[in-house]
Design a protein around this motif. Structure first.
Motif, PDB file in Angstrom:
ATOM      1  N   HIS A   1     -51.176  93.604 109.910  1.00  0.00           N
ATOM      2  CA  HIS A   1     -51.798  94.660 110.708  1.00  0.00           C
ATOM      3  C   HIS A   1     -53.186  94.932 110.155  1.00  0.00           C
ATOM      4  CE1 HIS A   1     -48.107  95.927 112.820  1.00  0.00           C
ATOM      5  NE2 HIS A   1     -47.508  95.548 111.702  1.00  0.00           N
TER       6      HIS A   1
ATOM      7  N   GLU B   1     -56.784  97.666 111.041  1.00  0.00           N
ATOM      8  CA  GLU B   1     -57.542  98.595 111.875  1.00  0.00           C
ATOM      9  C   GLU B   1     -59.012  98.255 111.629  1.00  0.00           C
ATOM     10  OE1 GLU B   1     -58.174 103.359 112.571  1.00  0.00           O
ATOM     11  OE2 GLU B   1     -56.362 102.654 111.591  1.00  0.00           O
TER      12      GLU B   1
ATOM     13  N   LEU C   1     -65.496 102.080 117.248  1.00  0.00           N
ATOM     14  CA  LEU C   1     -64.911 100.836 116.785  1.00  0.00           C
ATOM     15  C   LEU C   1     -65.966  99.738 116.731  1.00  0.00           C
ATOM     16  CD1 LEU C   1     -62.180  99.556 116.010  1.00  0.00           C
ATOM     17  CD2 LEU C   1     -61.955  98.883 118.386  1.00  0.00           C
TER      18      LEU C   1
ATOM     19  N   TRP D   1     -54.780  93.048 119.965  1.00  0.00           N
ATOM     20  CA  TRP D   1     -54.710  94.511 120.036  1.00  0.00           C
ATOM     21  C   TRP D   1     -53.263  94.952 120.174  1.00  0.00           C
ATOM     22  CZ3 TRP D   1     -58.851  97.005 118.639  1.00  0.00           C
ATOM     23  CH2 TRP D   1     -60.108  96.413 118.823  1.00  0.00           C
TER      24      TRP D   1
ATOM     25  N   ASP E   1     -55.529 103.088 120.046  1.00  0.00           N
ATOM     26  CA  ASP E   1     -55.250 103.325 118.631  1.00  0.00           C
ATOM     27  C   ASP E   1     -56.158 102.487 117.736  1.00  0.00           C
ATOM     28  OD1 ASP E   1     -54.156 100.765 118.618  1.00  0.00           O
ATOM     29  OD2 ASP E   1     -52.147 101.395 118.049  1.00  0.00           O
ATOM     30  N   GLY E   2     -56.902 101.546 118.320  1.00  0.00           N
ATOM     31  CA  GLY E   2     -57.864 100.763 117.562  1.00  0.00           C
ATOM     32  C   GLY E   2     -57.248  99.827 116.545  1.00  0.00           C
ATOM     33  N   GLN E   3     -55.956  99.530 116.692  1.00  0.00           N
ATOM     34  CA  GLN E   3     -55.282  98.699 115.706  1.00  0.00           C
ATOM     35  C   GLN E   3     -54.919  97.347 116.293  1.00  0.00           C
ATOM     36  OE1 GLN E   3     -52.029 100.964 114.135  1.00  0.00           O
ATOM     37  NE2 GLN E   3     -53.380 102.455 113.187  1.00  0.00           N
TER      38      GLN E   3
END
Length: 113
Positions: free
Chosen positions: A60, A62, A71, A86, A95-97
């Motif tokens: 994972h 970010e 971002l 994404w 969530d930008g993760q």
């Protein structure tokens, strides 16, 4: 876990989210500004991805934010080139993760403008 060279430093830890107890999160990835653009970070990220694939570990991340709290899409694109996608492809900035399943790198999908 920490991967470090004279030019780069990466911190990896168990994520504080999700139900996968074997997953890892890249919590920081920093290349010396004077050494950026020559492939050091890309080679280091590839080693991390290869190890995760060998061990069946989901990664994972970010991606970084700009100074304005937006971002940094260049960084997100860089991770996408290594197979990260994404978490929410329909609304990637929600969530930008991003994540990367072990051995299952998907084609990158850029965020909607």
């Amino acid at each position: 876990m920490l991967a470090e060279t004279p030019e780069a430093r990466v911190s990896i830890a168990r994520p504080a989210f999700g139900g996968d107890s074997e997953a890892l999160a890249i919590v920081s990835f920093d290349v010396d500004p004077s050494r950026r653009g020559v492939g050091i970070g890309s080679r280091l990220l590839q080693r991390i991805v290869d190890l995760a694939d060998e061990r069946g570990i989901t990664l994972h991340v970010e991606p970084a934010l700009t100074r304005d709290g937006v971002l940094h899409l260049g960084v997100a694109k860089w991770y996408a080139q290594a197979g990260f996608v994404w978490n929410d492809p329909d609304d990637p900035l929600a969530d930008g993760q991003m994540h990367r399943l072990a051995g299952l790198a998907a084609a990158p999908r850029p965020p909607a403008a």
